[in-house]
Design a protein around this motif. Structure first.
Motif, PDB file in Angstrom:
ATOM      1  N   UNK A   6       0.827  -1.208   0.000  1.00  0.00           N
ATOM      2  CA  UNK A   6       0.000   0.000   0.000  1.00  0.00           C
ATOM      3  C   UNK A   6       0.869   1.268   0.000  1.00  0.00           C
ATOM      4  N   UNK A   7       1.933   1.257   0.804  1.00  0.00           N
ATOM      5  CA  UNK A   7       2.804   2.438   0.901  1.00  0.00           C
ATOM      6  C   UNK A   7       3.478   2.757  -0.426  1.00  0.00           C
ATOM      7  N   UNK A   8       3.969   1.693  -1.081  1.00  0.00           N
ATOM      8  CA  UNK A   8       4.625   1.902  -2.383  1.00  0.00           C
ATOM      9  C   UNK A   8       3.615   2.437  -3.391  1.00  0.00           C
ATOM     10  N   UNK A   9       2.412   1.875  -3.354  1.00  0.00           N
ATOM     11  CA  UNK A   9       1.354   2.294  -4.279  1.00  0.00           C
ATOM     12  C   UNK A   9       1.078   3.790  -4.138  1.00  0.00           C
ATOM     13  N   UNK A  10       0.890   4.232  -2.903  1.00  0.00           N
ATOM     14  CA  UNK A  10       0.578   5.644  -2.656  1.00  0.00           C
ATOM     15  C   UNK A  10       1.741   6.531  -3.098  1.00  0.00           C
ATOM     16  N   UNK A  12       3.963  10.325  -7.109  1.00  0.00           N
ATOM     17  CA  UNK A  12       5.020  10.681  -8.067  1.00  0.00           C
ATOM     18  C   UNK A  12       4.486  10.904  -9.474  1.00  0.00           C
ATOM     19  N   UNK A  13       3.348  10.267  -9.761  1.00  0.00           N
ATOM     20  CA  UNK A  13       2.848  10.313 -11.144  1.00  0.00           C
ATOM     21  C   UNK A  13       2.031  11.569 -11.452  1.00  0.00           C
ATOM     22  N   UNK A  14       1.740  12.351 -10.404  1.00  0.00           N
ATOM     23  CA  UNK A  14       0.817  13.476 -10.600  1.00  0.00           C
ATOM     24  C   UNK A  14       1.529  14.756 -11.063  1.00  0.00           C
ATOM     25  N   UNK A  15       2.061  14.728 -12.244  1.00  0.00           N
ATOM     26  CA  UNK A  15       2.575  15.964 -12.848  1.00  0.00           C
ATOM     27  C   UNK A  15       1.999  16.073 -14.261  1.00  0.00           C
ATOM     28  N   UNK A  16       1.897  17.301 -14.731  1.00  0.00           N
ATOM     29  CA  UNK A  16       1.091  17.593 -15.918  1.00  0.00           C
ATOM     30  C   UNK A  16       1.474  16.766 -17.150  1.00  0.00           C
TER      31      UNK A  16
END
Lengths: 483, 339
Positions: A371-375, A380-384
């Motif tokens: 779960x921790x790695x997933x979050x 990390x993936x939330x950039x434009x």
């Protein structure tokens, strides 16, 4: 040995008929198909891995389960009259399985199969009375599809190198855990044989062990169950007949779904199990019969034993919890028990698989993150730049089913903005499953985009994983259009 | 501010406007479908202008065409002009659908991109064109029923407002798309029937969608003992199939498989290995360079080589080297038995 397969099928069919007094022929066939295949993909594996019983006994194991189920139905529920003392009742209610069933099943379709049990005579299949033209068409269609399946060899790259390969190795006596040692000198596919749960591989093994040389007809069975459930759902709705046929044709003859019958991948079996689960969930909401909920959970469990990469079951569990807890006539304790039982059954296979992997290999890598790695990866993936790439990937990959998503979208807008009628429980349940699928689709792609370099090269696989949207959208729209 | 449209002015515009929409929308579609026709290619910069304008104006053209179909059906009784134009809409619709169906069949019956490479017809644009024709025909038909036969039972399907109609339209296109795949399905079914139903079970169980791979791996299987080690090329662009260990294992099990990259690891971990060791001799292409496997010297007891014409050559007690394999010519696959 081959004859034991249809015999086991027949036992399961009779069990289902006894369990559900009012069951339509197509539902009987669809559910028997899925339960037989589900058991064939699960029971022999568990007995091989945990009891050391070889796969050559697979069909006997499934038959034993089928016999146990029917015995429970007939004996434990005290339906058979010869367990009762009253001889006057016995006279009227003797078991006529041996005579009528065998004679009529083999001779003519127009006959009537009968099983006499407590409380009167059950018509197993009253073919002459009830068969309508669409049912006859669907049955003939099914027979043609199964027949052609006998002639097809295994097709599809992963089907050959993974699903059927595992089956052949199981037949040689190896267990799944032992397969990983075969990849000792492979730098590229070390955990390949453990990358998917073994449902279809064990089905292949079971059939090969009984003497079948080909197994592609199994995928015709899955397809049949899928379209039968769809037909039964649409049939019950009060919408224009032409519209029903159109909606049915929009799903049943979708080239993406039809194409799955010719390759031994896991997507069609997964979708058939999920559709079956959805069908019984809807039936539960209609009838509030707990048996339907159990069958729904069982089919969902089989779906989890087929593929575990896409946790779509979450949507089904949430929809069920919603359906159970909004039912006012049920006591809170019963609601809780039902919810726990449903969740436990549907999660059982997934839990078994997770623990099996943990004991065999520890972890198979980044496809099953903590779960921790997933979050952390999602953050990390939330950039434009990445988000634009993801939207483009999803749009491109789902192009063949965009019209179905559009259908769902229009249906949702109509129901929420325009229609005066409140959302029904079934509509809400369908929406919950759909929203969960969309959330998993987005979340999964976000995670993959920061984990694997090849994330945007798997458009075809991504599309197949989301095939459930096709029937889901059409069923939802059908309910929305209902009077 | 609200713009008032004078009805009389509108009536004057319609006889000119509707044919322009009709011709324009069809022209844009046709240009996009035939964009790679040699005649158009010769136009150079003009072609780019035509194609660019068509792409830009096509959405507007199709939307206007949609409303034109409704308008024509509404005014069916108001003169020959509307009747003729609506008949043209129907004829164009059926022609485009038939052509789309036919070209899809041609594509399915030959190979992907056949229609484009042989007839210069851009099939995705034709499918798009045809999908919209389904929409136009459907809307024209329903509008015709609505205005001319308002009590028709078929109208009940869409008679309950905008959203119901909006749901029906994508459904119609889905049905058309499913129908359009029919040639593919029929062709595939015919091919499957020819390939499998009339042949023996042994032939039937060959791997049909992996091309020549089956013959390669069958050759390897027949030239290796079951209780042995087979060292194969590492999975790469040059060796996508014969380098894929799980795929090879499907046919070679129970032979022990070792990928070329881990050959040294295998030998260091199995110094006293007594069973026979084989190498798959293979040739692959990565970009423009030809790559061979194995790449190092091996003392071979025997090398069997399968050629594309089915011929098999055997070499005994030779020293395998890159020079040796390069001199084998255009071979399909080989099996080397190491000493």
């Amino acid at each position: 040995m081959i004859a034991l397969v249809p015999l086991t099928y027949l036992i399961l069919l009779i069990w289902l008929k006894l369990s559900f007094k009012k069951i339509e022929l197509l539902e009987l066939l669809a559910s028997t198909n899925l339960i037989l295949l589900g058991l064939a993909g699960l029971v022999p594996f568990l007995l091989r891995e945990y009891a050391g019983i070889g796969y050559k006994y697979s069909i006997f194991e499934i038959m034993a389960v089928a016999l146990a189920l029917i015995t429970y139905e007939l004996v434990a529920k005290r339906k058979l009259i010869f367990f009762r003392a009253d001889s006057s009742i016995q006279e009227n209610t003797e078991l006529k399985l041996g005579d009528e069933l065998n004679a009529d099943m083999s001779s003519s379709l127009g006959g009537k199969l009968a099983l006499s049990v407590r409380g009167g005579r059950h018509n197993l299949i009253s073919l002459a009375k009830k068969l309508s033209a669409p049912v006859i068409f669907l049955m003939i269609f099914g027979v043609i599809l199964i027949s052609r399946g006998f002639y097809l060899p295994i097709r599809g790259w992963d089907a050959i190198s993974l699903y059927d390969a595992r089956a052949r190795m199981f037949l040689s006596g190896l267990s799944l855990g032992e397969l990983k040692t075969l990849s000792q000198y492979d730098d590229f596919n070390y955990y390949y044989y453990l990358s998917y749960p073994p449902m279809t591989s064990v089905i292949h093994t079971t059939l090969y062990s009984t003497g079948f040389s080909g197994v592609m007809w199994v995928y015709a069975l899955f397809y049949m169950s899928f379209i039968y459930y769809l037909y039964l759902l649409l049939k019950k709705l009060e919408i224009n007949r032409l519209l029903k046929i159109s909606l049915f044709a929009a799903v049943a003859f979708n080239p993406l779904i039809i194409g799955q019958m010719n390759i031994a991948y896991t997507n069609l079996p997964m979708m058939a199990f999920q559709t079956g689960s959805l069908y019984y969930l809807i039936k539960y909401i209609w009838d509030r019969n707990n048996k339907f909920l159990i069958i729904s959970a069982m089919l969902l469990s089989f779906a989890n034993w087929t593929r575990n990469l896409e946790p779509i079951f979450i949507g089904f569990v949430l929809a069920t919890l919603y359906a159970v807890f909004t039912y006012k006539k049920l006591h809170i304790l019963k609601k809780m028990i039902l919810s726990i039982v449903y969740t436990a059954i549907s999660l059982l296979t997934r839990t078994v698989w997770t623990y099996y992997l943990r004991n065999s290999v520890g972890s198979i890598g980044d496809t099953t993150p903590s779960f921790n790695i997933l979050i952390s990866r999602l953050a990390d993936s939330l950039y434009l730049g990445n988000l634009v790439g993801i939207v483009f990937f999803i749009f491109t990959a789902l192009t063949p089913i965009l019209l179905y998503i559009l259908l769902m979208g229009i249906g949702l807008v109509w129901r929420n903005l325009h229609s005066k009628r409140r959302h029904s429980l079934i509509e809400t349940a369908l929406v919950i499953v759909f929203i969960t699928m969309v959330a998993l689709m987005l979340g999964g792609t976000l995670y993959f985009s920061t984990t694997f370099t090849w994330w945007d090269k798997i458009g075809g696989s991504f599309l197949r994983s989301n095939m459930l949207i096709i029937p889901l959208a059409v069923i939802y729209v059908a309910f929305v259009m209902e009077k | 501010m609200r713009i008032k449209i004078d009805k009389k002015q509108l009536e004057k515009i319609i006889p000119i406007g509707l044919p322009i929409i009709f011709l324009g929308a069809n022209l844009f579609n046709v240009i996009l479908v035939l964009r790679s026709l040699p005649v158009l290619l010769e136009l150079g910069i003009l072609r780019k202008l035509f194609v660019g304008t068509s792409k830009f104006l096509l959405p507007i053209g199709d939307v206007l065409y949609f409303f034109m179909a409704v308008k024509l059906a509404e005014n069916w009784n108001k003169g020959k002009f509307f009747k003729i134009l609506l008949v043209f809409v129907a004829i164009i619709g059926f022609c485009v659908l038939s052509l789309s169906f036919y070209f899809n069949y041609l594509e399915a019956a030959n190979y992907p991109n056949f229609v484009f490479s042989q007839l210069h017809i851009y099939l995705p644009s034709l499918r798009f064109y045809a999908s919209f024709q389904v929409l136009f025909l459907f809307v024209a038909f329903l509008s015709f029923l609505y205005y001319q036969f308002p009590r028709s039972k078929y109208l009940k399907i869409v008679s309950r407002g905008f959203f119901r109609g909006a749901l029906i339209l994508p459904l119609v296109i889905i049905l058309y798309n499913n129908f359009l795949e029919l040639p593919n399905i029929i062709y595939n079914e015919t091919a499957l029937y020819k390939k499998y139903i009339s042949v023996s079970p042994e032939k039937r169980n060959k791997l049909p969608d992996l091309g020549d791979y089956y013959y390669k791996i069958a050759f390897v299987r027949s030239n290796t003992e079951e209780n042995s080690v087979v060292i194969h090329p590492t999975q790469s662009v040059a060796f996508p199939d014969i380098g894929n260990q799980p795929l090879n294992r499907y046919s070679l099990f129970p032979r022990k498989l070792v990928t070329g990259k881990l050959e040294n690891k295998f030998f260091s971990e199995n110094k006293n290995y007594n069973e026979t060791i084989y190498y798959i001799v293979a040739k692959g292409v990565d970009k423009d360079s030809v790559i061979y496997f194995p790449e190092h010297l091996i003392k071979a007891e025997e090398i069997s080589v399968l050629y594309k014409d089915g011929q098999i050559k055997n070499f005994s007690n030779v020293e395998y080297s890159l020079e040796f394999v390069k001199n084998l010519g255009d071979f399909e696959i080989g099996v080397l038995t190491s000493k």
